[in-house]
Design a protein around this motif. Structure first.
Motif, PDB file in Angstrom:
ATOM      1  N   MET A 168       0.830  -1.212   0.000  1.00  0.00           N
ATOM      2  CA  MET A 168       0.000   0.000   0.000  1.00  0.00           C
ATOM      3  C   MET A 168       0.865   1.263   0.000  1.00  0.00           C
ATOM      4  SD  MET A 168      -2.918  -1.385   2.631  1.00  0.00           S
ATOM      5  CE  MET A 168      -3.931   0.079   2.576  1.00  0.00           C
ATOM      6  N   GLY A 169       2.213   1.088  -0.108  1.00  0.00           N
ATOM      7  CA  GLY A 169       3.101   2.235  -0.233  1.00  0.00           C
ATOM      8  C   GLY A 169       3.716   2.747   1.046  1.00  0.00           C
ATOM      9  N   ASP A 170       3.613   2.020   2.133  1.00  0.00           N
ATOM     10  CA  ASP A 170       4.146   2.447   3.431  1.00  0.00           C
ATOM     11  C   ASP A 170       5.667   2.233   3.470  1.00  0.00           C
ATOM     12  OD1 ASP A 170       4.915   2.768   6.090  1.00  0.00           O
ATOM     13  OD2 ASP A 170       3.102   1.829   6.886  1.00  0.00           O
ATOM     14  N   LEU A 171       6.438   3.319   3.409  1.00  0.00           N
ATOM     15  CA  LEU A 171       7.898   3.225   3.419  1.00  0.00           C
ATOM     16  C   LEU A 171       8.435   2.764   4.768  1.00  0.00           C
ATOM     17  CD1 LEU A 171       8.855   6.407   1.362  1.00  0.00           C
ATOM     18  CD2 LEU A 171       8.698   4.028   0.587  1.00  0.00           C
ATOM     19  N   ASP A 172       7.757   3.093   5.849  1.00  0.00           N
ATOM     20  CA  ASP A 172       8.183   2.632   7.170  1.00  0.00           C
ATOM     21  C   ASP A 172       8.103   1.114   7.280  1.00  0.00           C
ATOM     22  OD1 ASP A 172       8.729   5.204   8.053  1.00  0.00           O
ATOM     23  OD2 ASP A 172       6.714   5.486   8.876  1.00  0.00           O
ATOM     24  N   ALA A 173       7.153   0.533   6.571  1.00  0.00           N
ATOM     25  CA  ALA A 173       7.021  -0.925   6.581  1.00  0.00           C
ATOM     26  C   ALA A 173       8.224  -1.573   5.907  1.00  0.00           C
ATOM     27  CB  ALA A 173       5.722  -1.345   5.894  1.00  0.00           C
ATOM     28  N   TRP A 174       8.753  -0.944   4.853  1.00  0.00           N
ATOM     29  CA  TRP A 174       9.975  -1.458   4.220  1.00  0.00           C
ATOM     30  C   TRP A 174      11.108  -1.493   5.234  1.00  0.00           C
ATOM     31  CZ3 TRP A 174      10.827  -4.399   0.400  1.00  0.00           C
ATOM     32  CH2 TRP A 174      10.071  -4.339  -0.755  1.00  0.00           C
ATOM     33  N   GLU A 175      11.240  -0.416   5.966  1.00  0.00           N
ATOM     34  CA  GLU A 175      12.301  -0.340   6.972  1.00  0.00           C
ATOM     35  C   GLU A 175      12.134  -1.450   8.013  1.00  0.00           C
ATOM     36  OE1 GLU A 175      14.019   2.794  10.248  1.00  0.00           O
ATOM     37  OE2 GLU A 175      13.060   3.597   8.445  1.00  0.00           O
ATOM     38  N   ALA A 176      10.915  -1.706   8.423  1.00  0.00           N
ATOM     39  CA  ALA A 176      10.655  -2.766   9.410  1.00  0.00           C
ATOM     40  C   ALA A 176      11.027  -4.137   8.845  1.00  0.00           C
ATOM     41  CB  ALA A 176       9.187  -2.738   9.825  1.00  0.00           C
ATOM     42  N   LEU A 177      10.684  -4.374   7.585  1.00  0.00           N
ATOM     43  CA  LEU A 177      10.981  -5.667   6.963  1.00  0.00           C
ATOM     44  C   LEU A 177      12.485  -5.868   6.806  1.00  0.00           C
ATOM     45  CD1 LEU A 177       9.485  -8.133   5.710  1.00  0.00           C
ATOM     46  CD2 LEU A 177       9.864  -7.049   3.492  1.00  0.00           C
ATOM     47  N   VAL A 178      13.177  -4.848   6.335  1.00  0.00           N
ATOM     48  CA  VAL A 178      14.629  -4.938   6.184  1.00  0.00           C
ATOM     49  C   VAL A 178      15.280  -5.131   7.542  1.00  0.00           C
ATOM     50  CG1 VAL A 178      16.707  -3.676   5.490  1.00  0.00           C
ATOM     51  CG2 VAL A 178      14.683  -3.650   4.019  1.00  0.00           C
ATOM     52  N   HIS A 179      14.844  -4.366   8.524  1.00  0.00           N
ATOM     53  CA  HIS A 179      15.397  -4.483   9.877  1.00  0.00           C
ATOM     54  C   HIS A 179      15.210  -5.905  10.433  1.00  0.00           C
ATOM     55  CE1 HIS A 179      16.640  -3.269  13.875  1.00  0.00           C
ATOM     56  NE2 HIS A 179      15.554  -3.851  14.358  1.00  0.00           N
ATOM     57  N   LYS A 180      14.076  -6.485  10.155  1.00  0.00           N
ATOM     58  CA  LYS A 180      13.758  -7.818  10.671  1.00  0.00           C
ATOM     59  C   LYS A 180      14.642  -8.906  10.054  1.00  0.00           C
ATOM     60  CE  LYS A 180       9.935 -11.034  11.318  1.00  0.00           C
ATOM     61  NZ  LYS A 180       8.518 -11.269  11.137  1.00  0.00           N
ATOM     62  N   TYR A 181      14.946  -8.797   8.764  1.00  0.00           N
ATOM     63  CA  TYR A 181      15.616  -9.890   8.055  1.00  0.00           C
ATOM     64  C   TYR A 181      17.044  -9.600   7.582  1.00  0.00           C
ATOM     65  CZ  TYR A 181      11.226 -12.426   8.010  1.00  0.00           C
ATOM     66  OH  TYR A 181      10.100 -13.101   8.394  1.00  0.00           O
TER      67      TYR A 181
END
Length: 182
Positions: free
Chosen positions: A15-28
């Motif tokens: 849905m375009g949430d850039l903060d979610a990208w950061e969370a996913l990268v941080h997690k993995y």
């Protein structure tokens, strides 16, 4: 719980949430980076480059991701394929893992994660395995993945994944028992 958390994060990304990208990268990120370090015979710079490539491929393909299994299987599949493609294109010389390859900030984290495997005999023995066996052993014992997940990630049947792990362990045992290896 992790699958639900991944589902929420990935839907936010779609849905375009850039903060979610950061969370996913941080997690993995660390998991994928240290998988690459092991696949690259300890070359941290190469591992960092490959990790970046993996996450770029994820960015390019996340819109096509469907929740048909565990997200980390999807991510590890990208990681395995990226590493395999790199090594098919370019044969690298095996190098020994030394502190000089690692920056100070990476050194403490690397020492923590690679604590037991820094023993040179085990590392050399692991590096001597054929790629498919080495990959299976790394995924099983360093990333604690189930055989079923390894089969999915590497694109083979469960029995083939089990066989690769078993044969890899047998070869490790033989290499470590040989006195001339020392």
């Amino acid at each position: 719980m992790d699958m639900i958390q991944d589902w929420i994060i990935i839907n936010k990304i779609k849905m375009g949430d850039l903060d979610a990208w950061e969370a996913l990268v941080h997690k993995y990120y660390d998991e994928i980076y240290f998988y690459c370090v092991r696949r690259c015979y300890g070359d941290c710079d190469l591992a960092s480059d490959l990790t970046q490539d993996i996450f770029l491929k994820l960015v390019e393909n996340i819109s096509r991701y469907r929740f048909t299994g565990k997200f980390y299987n999807y991510l590890y599949t990208i990681a395995v394929n990226t590493c395999n493609n790199f090594f098919k294109k370019k044969h690298i010389t095996q190098i020994e893992l030394t502190d000089s390859l690692v920056s100070d900030s990476e050194n403490s984290l690397l020492n923590e994660v690679l604590h037991d495997e820094e023993k040179m005999l085990v590392k050399k023995a692991l590096d001597s395995l054929p790629d498919v066996q080495r990959e299976a052993v790394i995924l099983k014992y360093y990333h604690n993945l189930k055989v079923k997940d390894i089969a999915i990630i590497t694109g083979v049947g469960v029995s083939t994944a089990q066989s690769r792990i078993y044969q890899g362990l047998k070869k490790l045992e033989k290499v470590l028992e040989r006195e001339d290896f020392l």
